[in-house]
Scaffold this motif. Structure first.
Motif, PDB file in Angstrom:
ATOM      1  N   VAL A  43       0.663  -1.154  -0.039  1.00 49.05           N
ATOM      2  CA  VAL A  43       0.157   0.139   0.005  1.00 49.05           C
ATOM      3  C   VAL A  43       0.867   1.283  -0.094  1.00 49.05           C
ATOM      4  N   SER A  44       0.619   2.107  -0.931  1.00 44.76           N
ATOM      5  CA  SER A  44       1.523   3.126  -0.947  1.00 44.76           C
ATOM      6  C   SER A  44       0.825   4.607  -0.878  1.00 44.76           C
ATOM      7  N   GLU A  45       1.520   5.705  -0.904  1.00 44.04           N
ATOM      8  CA  GLU A  45       1.014   7.049  -1.043  1.00 44.04           C
ATOM      9  C   GLU A  45       1.563   7.589  -2.474  1.00 44.04           C
ATOM     10  N   TRP A  46       0.874   8.400  -2.935  1.00 46.05           N
ATOM     11  CA  TRP A  46       1.235   8.772  -4.476  1.00 46.05           C
ATOM     12  C   TRP A  46       0.410   9.984  -4.774  1.00 46.05           C
ATOM     13  N   MET A  60      -1.389  -0.229  -5.676  1.00 46.90           N
ATOM     14  CA  MET A  60      -1.452  -0.121  -7.161  1.00 46.90           C
ATOM     15  C   MET A  60      -2.322  -1.218  -7.933  1.00 46.90           C
ATOM     16  N   SER A  61      -3.051  -0.688  -8.930  1.00 47.40           N
ATOM     17  CA  SER A  61      -4.118  -1.576  -9.368  1.00 47.40           C
ATOM     18  C   SER A  61      -3.524  -2.991  -9.926  1.00 47.40           C
ATOM     19  N   SER A  73      -9.580  -5.316 -15.268  1.00 54.41           N
ATOM     20  CA  SER A  73      -8.469  -4.794 -15.885  1.00 54.41           C
ATOM     21  C   SER A  73      -7.412  -4.828 -14.591  1.00 54.41           C
ATOM     22  N   GLU A  74      -6.144  -4.979 -15.058  1.00 56.46           N
ATOM     23  CA  GLU A  74      -5.252  -4.735 -13.983  1.00 56.46           C
ATOM     24  C   GLU A  74      -4.598  -3.171 -13.905  1.00 56.46           C
ATOM     25  N   LYS A  75      -5.261  -2.351 -14.805  1.00 58.96           N
ATOM     26  CA  LYS A  75      -5.093  -0.913 -14.754  1.00 58.96           C
ATOM     27  C   LYS A  75      -5.810  -0.209 -13.895  1.00 58.96           C
TER      28      LYS A  75
END
Length: 139
Positions: A43-46, A60-61, A73-75
């Motif tokens: 899990v990230s911040e962006w 991220m997806s 979708s993986e996006k």
């Protein structure tokens, strides 16, 4: 309101269909497995490339799709899948907590029983010593 960056703003609620009447192949999930998967997923911040200084947090997806195999979708991520995973993980965490509490309760009960046995044995020893006149109890 849909802006040029692709951000959609809704002042109100967003409802997605979720009734059993519009679904098929419904199966329960292993909430402990989901919890383990959540714990292993980064899990990230962006900040989005088109935004300046607006921070977000989440998976991220690609990681989400690889971990759970959900969505088309993986996006992209759907709020339905994110919410479902979060709820299943909460249930898994609650089950884990309940198991740990039960194990602690059983251990506490064993310790109490052992202490009660020890106290009973000590009482018997003291009573025996008093009866033989080896010791006197002081009040």
């Amino acid at each position: 309101e849909l802006n040029q960056n692709g951000n959609l703003r809704i002042e109100g609620t967003l409802s997605t269909g979720s009734s059993r009447t519009i679904k098929h192949d419904i199966v329960p999930v292993d909430t402990k497995k989901v919890l383990d998967q959540v714990l292993s997923m980064p899990v990230s911040e962006w900040t989005y490339n088109h935004d300046k200084g607006i921070r977000h947090m989440g998976p991220m997806s690609e990681d989400f799709h690889k971990t759970f195999g959900l969505g088309g979708s993986e996006k992209q991520l759907t709020t339905t899948d994110i919410s479902g995973v979060a709820l299943a993980a909460i249930q898994g965490l609650n089950k884990e907590k309940d198991r740990e509490i039960e194990a602690l309760r059983k251990e506490k009960d064993r310790e109490i029983k052992a202490l009660q046995t020890e106290v009973s044995q000590l009482r018997a020893i003291v009573q025996n010593l008093v009866a033989k006149g080896k010791i006197a109890l002081v009040e």
